[in-house]
Every structure is written in C-alpha cells, then in structure tokens.
Design a protein around this motif. Structure first.
Motif, PDB file in Angstrom:
ATOM      1  N   SER A  52     -13.869  19.677  37.155  1.00 34.65           N
ATOM      2  CA  SER A  52     -15.148  18.957  37.184  1.00 34.65           C
ATOM      3  C   SER A  52     -16.129  19.575  36.195  1.00 34.65           C
ATOM      4  N   LEU A  53     -16.135  20.897  36.127  1.00 33.63           N
ATOM      5  CA  LEU A  53     -17.023  21.590  35.211  1.00 33.63           C
ATOM      6  C   LEU A  53     -16.636  21.299  33.757  1.00 33.63           C
ATOM      7  N   VAL A  54     -15.336  21.364  33.486  1.00 33.39           N
ATOM      8  CA  VAL A  54     -14.856  21.081  32.130  1.00 33.39           C
ATOM      9  C   VAL A  54     -15.139  19.627  31.754  1.00 33.39           C
ATOM     10  N   THR A  55     -14.904  18.709  32.684  1.00 30.80           N
ATOM     11  CA  THR A  55     -15.133  17.285  32.414  1.00 30.80           C
ATOM     12  C   THR A  55     -16.602  16.993  32.136  1.00 30.80           C
ATOM     13  N   ALA A  56     -17.495  17.668  32.874  1.00 28.61           N
ATOM     14  CA  ALA A  56     -18.933  17.455  32.660  1.00 28.61           C
ATOM     15  C   ALA A  56     -19.322  17.792  31.224  1.00 28.61           C
ATOM     16  N   LEU A  57     -18.712  18.813  30.659  1.00 28.36           N
ATOM     17  CA  LEU A  57     -18.997  19.181  29.276  1.00 28.36           C
ATOM     18  C   LEU A  57     -18.310  18.239  28.289  1.00 28.36           C
ATOM     19  N   CYS A  58     -17.080  17.878  28.598  1.00 28.20           N
ATOM     20  CA  CYS A  58     -16.346  16.996  27.678  1.00 28.20           C
ATOM     21  C   CYS A  58     -16.966  15.599  27.619  1.00 28.20           C
ATOM     22  N   ASP A  59     -17.610  15.189  28.695  1.00 24.46           N
ATOM     23  CA  ASP A  59     -18.238  13.864  28.692  1.00 24.46           C
ATOM     24  C   ASP A  59     -19.363  13.754  27.673  1.00 24.46           C
ATOM     25  N   VAL A  60     -19.924  14.884  27.269  1.00 24.88           N
ATOM     26  CA  VAL A  60     -20.997  14.864  26.263  1.00 24.88           C
ATOM     27  C   VAL A  60     -20.532  15.545  24.981  1.00 24.88           C
ATOM     28  N   SER A  61     -19.232  15.534  24.724  1.00 27.47           N
ATOM     29  CA  SER A  61     -18.703  16.189  23.523  1.00 27.47           C
ATOM     30  C   SER A  61     -19.255  15.573  22.250  1.00 27.47           C
ATOM     31  N   TYR A  62     -19.663  14.308  22.315  1.00 26.11           N
ATOM     32  CA  TYR A  62     -20.222  13.662  21.139  1.00 26.11           C
ATOM     33  C   TYR A  62     -21.555  14.282  20.728  1.00 26.11           C
ATOM     34  N   ARG A  63     -22.126  15.134  21.601  1.00 31.64           N
ATOM     35  CA  ARG A  63     -23.381  15.819  21.289  1.00 31.64           C
ATOM     36  C   ARG A  63     -23.164  17.280  20.925  1.00 31.64           C
ATOM     37  N   TRP A  64     -21.931  17.777  20.976  1.00 32.42           N
ATOM     38  CA  TRP A  64     -21.672  19.172  20.652  1.00 32.42           C
ATOM     39  C   TRP A  64     -21.999  19.453  19.185  1.00 32.42           C
ATOM     40  N   LYS A  65     -22.828  20.451  18.972  1.00 32.26           N
ATOM     41  CA  LYS A  65     -23.102  20.916  17.615  1.00 32.26           C
ATOM     42  C   LYS A  65     -22.472  22.283  17.374  1.00 32.26           C
ATOM     43  N   ALA A  66     -22.465  23.112  18.416  1.00 30.51           N
ATOM     44  CA  ALA A  66     -21.832  24.430  18.338  1.00 30.51           C
ATOM     45  C   ALA A  66     -21.195  24.725  19.686  1.00 30.51           C
ATOM     46  N   VAL A  67     -19.934  25.155  19.682  1.00 30.24           N
ATOM     47  CA  VAL A  67     -19.241  25.480  20.927  1.00 30.24           C
ATOM     48  C   VAL A  67     -18.558  26.834  20.774  1.00 30.24           C
ATOM     49  N   TYR A  68     -18.624  27.601  21.857  1.00 29.47           N
ATOM     50  CA  TYR A  68     -18.032  28.929  21.904  1.00 29.47           C
ATOM     51  C   TYR A  68     -17.173  29.001  23.161  1.00 29.47           C
TER      52      TYR A  68
ATOM     53  N   ALA B 103     -31.518  15.306  27.137  1.00 33.29           N
ATOM     54  CA  ALA B 103     -31.536  13.934  26.595  1.00 33.29           C
ATOM     55  C   ALA B 103     -30.345  13.735  25.664  1.00 33.29           C
ATOM     56  N   ASN B 104     -30.599  13.302  24.435  1.00 36.27           N
ATOM     57  CA  ASN B 104     -29.522  13.056  23.475  1.00 36.27           C
ATOM     58  C   ASN B 104     -29.500  14.073  22.343  1.00 36.27           C
ATOM     59  N   CYS B 105     -30.118  15.225  22.563  1.00 37.70           N
ATOM     60  CA  CYS B 105     -30.157  16.249  21.521  1.00 37.70           C
ATOM     61  C   CYS B 105     -28.787  16.910  21.356  1.00 37.70           C
ATOM     62  N   PRO B 106     -28.480  17.381  20.155  1.00 42.24           N
ATOM     63  CA  PRO B 106     -27.235  18.138  19.955  1.00 42.24           C
ATOM     64  C   PRO B 106     -27.215  19.391  20.820  1.00 42.24           C
ATOM     65  N   LEU B 107     -26.032  19.751  21.308  1.00 42.55           N
ATOM     66  CA  LEU B 107     -25.888  20.832  22.273  1.00 42.55           C
ATOM     67  C   LEU B 107     -25.176  22.042  21.669  1.00 42.55           C
ATOM     68  N   THR B 108     -25.579  23.211  22.137  1.00 44.31           N
ATOM     69  CA  THR B 108     -24.835  24.445  21.909  1.00 44.31           C
ATOM     70  C   THR B 108     -24.219  24.850  23.239  1.00 44.31           C
ATOM     71  N   VAL B 109     -22.909  24.926  23.287  1.00 49.22           N
ATOM     72  CA  VAL B 109     -22.185  25.152  24.538  1.00 49.22           C
ATOM     73  C   VAL B 109     -21.372  26.437  24.442  1.00 49.22           C
ATOM     74  N   SER B 110     -21.535  27.299  25.419  1.00 53.11           N
ATOM     75  CA  SER B 110     -20.706  28.496  25.549  1.00 53.11           C
ATOM     76  C   SER B 110     -20.017  28.457  26.911  1.00 53.11           C
ATOM     77  N   PHE B 111     -18.705  28.630  26.896  1.00 53.62           N
ATOM     78  CA  PHE B 111     -17.930  28.595  28.135  1.00 53.62           C
ATOM     79  C   PHE B 111     -16.975  29.774  28.123  1.00 53.62           C
ATOM     80  N   SER B 112     -17.088  30.631  29.133  1.00 51.55           N
ATOM     81  CA  SER B 112     -16.180  31.769  29.242  1.00 51.55           C
ATOM     82  C   SER B 112     -15.633  31.835  30.660  1.00 51.55           C
TER      83      SER B 112
END
Length: 622
Positions: free
Chosen positions: A199-215, A165-174
C-alpha cells in the motif's frame, strides 16, 4: 526603619529579651506587619495596572509588525527557505518538528498560507522501521506495533501527497521487508505486513508522473513488496531527473530465481527507471551487473555515482564509463577489481566487460569539458586513466583509493598520474594517504599550486603489511607546506612553500603518521602570518584528528604562546583512542578542542566524518 525601634541596639545580637519586652516586641512587629500588608495590596494593584498597560502596548505593537504587512508571496518564499537544504537532515513523513508543520501551527493566516503553498510539501522521506525479530518475545505484539508505525507513515505520506497538489516531488524511500525464507506470506502477521508495504509503495507509484528526484535504498526479500518501484515504464516518469537506487537482496532464493531470466540486472539497477527521458543524475549503490550494458543515455547525464561492484571487472572500467559520459559535471566511481559477493556465475560472466570491448585506451583521448568533480573510490586507478582523459574544467579531485603496498611517484602509479596531469587546475583535493610514503606525499603536494582546500584522510580498509610499524610520514611534510619567515623583517615568503593558496586544511593522523602538535602549531602559525608574501593565502580553517588522548599542551596552547592571531579562524583538534574497524569516527569523538559548534560544520564533517556521495545536491548514504 529599625533605628526608630527601642530595641535597635539589640538587633543582630545574642540579647535575650525579658517577658515584658517580649510582649512589647510582638506589639511592634504586629503593627509593622499591618503596614507591610497594606503595601502588598498597593503593589499588587500597581502590578495589575502595569500588566494591563503592558498587554495593551504588546497587543497594539503586534499590529505594527512588518510581517503583517508582508505580501503572501514573499512570506511563502520565506517559508520555503525554512526547509532543510539536505533531504536527510529531516524526515517530513515522520517528524512533528518539520518546518511545514511548525509553520502551519503558528496562526490561522500562516496555516492557510502553508496549505496554499504546495512546494512546502514536495519532499517525501520514508524510512520503514525494521521488522521485529521472529525470535523476539511476544513477536506478534511487536508486529502489531510495527504495523501501526507503517500505517502512520502511510497516512502522513498521503497527506504530503495531497498537500503538494501537482508539484514535482522529491521522494526518498529506505527499508523493506526482510522475512525469513520459510515464512508463509498467506498467513498472519506476514500477510498484513506485506499488504501494508505494498500500500505504501502503491501510494508513491500512483504519483510517479510527478517524480522529479527519487532515492531508493530498499531491501528486497521473498515478498518482493517493493518490486513495483522498478516496473514503472518510462512514460509513467516523464519528469524524473534524479535517480538513486541501492538494492539489498536479503533472500538467496530470490537471487537464484531472478537470475534465471536475468531479472536480477533489471531490478537491482532499476532498468525501467533509467530509461526516463529527462534523467540527468544517476546513482547506483551496489552494482550487481555491469552498467555498460544498461539502456542509459549516457551523454545526457550530468551527475553519476556508481557504488561498489559485486561482479568481476578489469582496470578499464572507470575509463569505459567516463568515455560515454561527455556532459558530466560530477562523477563518483567505486572500482574494486575482483568479486566481493557470491552471485550466479552465469550472470556475472555475462556482464564482464574487457578493456578491448570498452575503449581503445591506447589510441584516443576522451574529453569531458564540463567535469568539475571527480571522485574515485576502491582500488587505485591504472596509469592510462589520466593519460586518456582531458578534463579542462576539473576543480575537485577526491581519491579515496587504497593499495595493499606503498607506492611511489613512478609512471606506473595511476594516482600520481592524475595529480601530475590535473593538479594545476585543482582547488579542492581529498586524498586517502594510508599507503603513502613521505616522499610520495611530497611529490603530490608539489603538483597542487592552486589548491584552496586540502583534506588528508585515512581509509578504513588500509592496513600496513608485515610487522614494520615505523612512521611513514613525519613533520617535514608540514615544513614544506609552511612559508619560510624572514626573521630579520618578519615577512614570510612562499618560494619553497607547497600549496601556496591553501586556506582550508584537514588531516586524519594515525600511528603511521608522526606529526606532532608542535609541528602543526608551527604550520598554522606560518600560514596565519599577516605579512605573508604575495601569493601565499591566509589559513582560515584547520581540522585535525589524533589517535591519542588529549595532551597536556594542545595546539591552541602552542599558538597562544606564539601570539598567533586566531580571529575568524576555525581551529579544531579532535583526540580519540586508536580505532581501525568502525566506519564513522564522527560519532565517537569524546574529546574535542574547538571553539565552534561542530555538529554540522562543513570543515569538521568533511575531515573526520565518513565521506558520502552527493547527487543532485543531496547526500546519499552508501
């Protein structure tokens, strides 16, 4: 039953019946078989009746289960506790055993509830598989399979994004794309691979406004597919509090091209991401440029982790960083003077910060009132680091520093100065003791009166200079850590005992350390004495690794002979062949003497495993 048979006296003997007797025996057996068959029918009927009654009881008892009466909000909280506490223990986007999926498959109610609990889906861990080698047989087929894997990751990532939904996200990408320098990106299969990655990178960047922690631990090659991560402006990441970036440049031409406009510094340190307005925790894996020049609000940071340097710096670098971060609670700095990688000369020289530019180290003391954990890696720090720091809240000190020579306790040694100044306040101490003499080690231990957890580890970088291989450290170190037992009344005193509050002890033994199993056993026995004098704590955890094969008489055997009470104690002795060049001994321990499950045991991993930085409560592989 057999007693009523006319042939009872012949049973279980070698008697051979006559032809007439054979006919008689067969008749008796047939008659009894009919009885057996009738009983089997009755038993089957009884079993069926029993199963029907048991099913009735089970089904009706299930209606009485407390979980049925549990409100949805409480059940949702229980679901959340099923999530792994460490991000890297589970990968939600690739594992069918992830708790969120398992929970949603239990029953209709749980599925609906899990889908109505967005927090279950807020951790997105993406690990892009390695690209097949172009020299591999049937490379195009391998690339097609790689593409299917990435498509599946993309689909599951989109599923997690929608369910969160609209919850803050924790994202890890390696991962990333590492294509050969001469690859034509406009031709297949490179074209499809690049499109999938973007496409994978864009899918994450489209919700960057919800990023709370990214690795981010990414490979950047000629395709620059992951570059979009590092071009997000601060207004696109309003919630970002934790940022970890580790960029591996896999294309020499990319390094040369980016350096012309100093884009290398902007990309490899996530220059735009570090401008996030709410950033509190920052980690950079490999520093390709000086962080001192980055637009970071240093005073806002509460946790900081800086990896190995790839440019030249001077000895004031750690103090220069700490002087700006007055609100830190945890800090890890890797400091290795000298140039380890070849990077463009003009860029490297532009980022060298001298001690005069960074801090006036002789005239000011920098106070960090909240710093509880300080970790220093690489080369040992200069003496003025301790002199110019005031750390009233410091409780944990991790010194994984190597020196090409053994050092003593003089004022010229920065390691000893840190221990001498802050030792009284420390409760947790981890030290790489590869370059210590016995005298130096004892001098440090004398300044740790309140340490509860002590780990003496061996760095993979250190090697003894010259041909002198005599042990530097012997059993007398353990004697200084052991309370002396009064043999008249059996009471142990702590007057001459170093680290009297010690409860957890870990040690990596190598050939330079002549500590015997018997000496360790005497140490444990003294520390487990129930009548220790006031102020001497009871040892609750002991972990040691040895370079040799398991001996005939183990530490546990010595302790049993001494009648030492080991109840509620973690006791682990790991024996293995001597190795010097591999980085993770925790994966290669073939012979263990332990009474606990060691796979994730904190005391075991923190002693024999490779030390890993943590940021925001999550472990980062550096």
């Amino acid at each position: 039953m057999s007693s009523g048979s006319p042939f009872a006296r012949h049973l279980n003997t070698n008697y051979v019946p006559s032809a007439i007797e054979i006919h008689h025996i067969r008749s008796l057996a047939d008659e009894q078989q009919k009885v057996v068959d009738a009983l089997n029918v009755e038993i089957e009927a009884l079993v069926k009746r029993r199963d029907e009654h048991a099913k009735f009881v089970k089904e009706h008892s299930a209606l009485l289960s407390p979980v049925r009466r549990m409100p949805n909000d409480i059940l949702s909280l229980i679901f959340l506790f099923c999530l792994p506490s460490n991000l890297f223990q589970s990968s939600p986007t690739k594992s069918g055993d992830h708790p969120a999926l398992v929970i949603s498959a239990v029953c209709q109610r749980w599925r609906h509830l899990s889908l109505d609990t967005p927090l279950l889906w807020t951790v997105i861990d993406i690990q892009v598989p390695w690209l097949p080698d172009p020299q591999e047989y049937r490379w195009h087929d391998s690339m097609a399979y790689w593409g299917k894997q990435v498509q599946a990751i993309l689909a599951r990532t989109q599923l997690w994004i929608s369910r969160s939904a609209n919850c803050p996200l924790t994202v890890s990408f390696s991962g990333g794309l590492t294509l050969p320098e001469d690859t034509d990106l406009s031709e297949e299969p490179a074209l499809t691979a690049t499109q999938l990655m973007r496409s994978l990178v864009t899918a994450l960047c489209d919700v960057s406004y919800r990023w709370k922690a990214v690795y981010f631990s990414v490979e950047m090659g000629i395709d620059e597919a992951v570059n979009e991560f590092f071009q997000l402006p601060p207004d696109k990441i309003p919630l970002l509090e934790t940022l970890f970036v580790n960029v591996l440049l896999t294309s020499p031409s990319l390094v040369n091209r980016l350096s012309q406009g100093e884009q290398l510094m902007e990309i490899t340190t996530a220059r735009e991401l570090i401008k996030a307005p709410r950033l509190r925790r920052l980690g950079v894996g490999h520093l390709w440029s000086s962080p001192l020049h980055l637009p970071i609000k240093w005073a806002n940071l509460t946790e900081l982790s800086l990896g190995p340097l790839t440019y030249q710096t001077d000895t004031s670098f750690p103090l220069s960083i700490l002087a700006m971060c007055v609100n830190l609670t945890r800090c890890s700095i890797h400091h290795q003077p000298g140039q380890r990688h070849v990077i463009p000369t003009n860029l490297a020289n532009a980022n060298v910060t001298t001690s005069v530019q960074a801090v006036n180290r002789h005239s000011r003391v920098f106070r960090l009132p909240r710093l509880r954990t300080l970790e220093l890696r690489g080369y040992h720090p200069p003496p003025f680091l301790a002199t110019n720091l005031d750390l009233p809240s410091l409780r944990e000190l991790i010194l994984l520093c190597s020196s090409p020579q053994t050092f003593g306790e003089g004022p010229e040694d920065g390691i000893f100065e840190l221990v001498r100044k802050f030792g009284d306040s420390l409760t947790d101490f981890v030290f790489e003791w590869g370059s210590l003499t016995e005298r130096s080690l004892l001098a440090m231990l004398r300044h740790l009166p309140n340490v509860v957890s002590l780990r003496l580890v061996w760095g993979i970088r250190h090697q003894r200079m010259g041909t002198d291989r005599r042990p530097l450290i012997g059993d007398s170190v353990l004697e200084k850590l052991s309370p002396q037992v009064d043999r008249l009344n059996g009471v142990a005193g702590g007057a001459l005992c170093y680290c009297p509050k010690l409860q957890k002890f870990g040690c990596q033994v190598r050939e330079d350390v002549a500590l015997s199993e018997e000496a360790f056993a005497r140490f444990v026995a003294a520390r487990r004495h129930r009548q220790n004098a006031s102020g001497v704590a009871l040892l609750t955890s002991f972990v040691a690794t040895f370079p040799s094969q398991k001996p005939n008489k183990r530490i546990r055997d010595w302790l049993e002979e001494m009648n030492v009470d080991l109840e509620d104690m973690i006791l682990v002795a790991a024996y293995r062949p001597q190795t010097w060049h591999h980085s993770n001994p925790a994966r290669r321990l073939p012979d263990l003497d332990a009474d606990v499950d060691l796979r994730d045991h904190e005391d075991y991993v923190s002693t024999v495993g490779s030390f890993m930085r943590t940021l925001g409560g999550l472990t980062m592989l550096m």
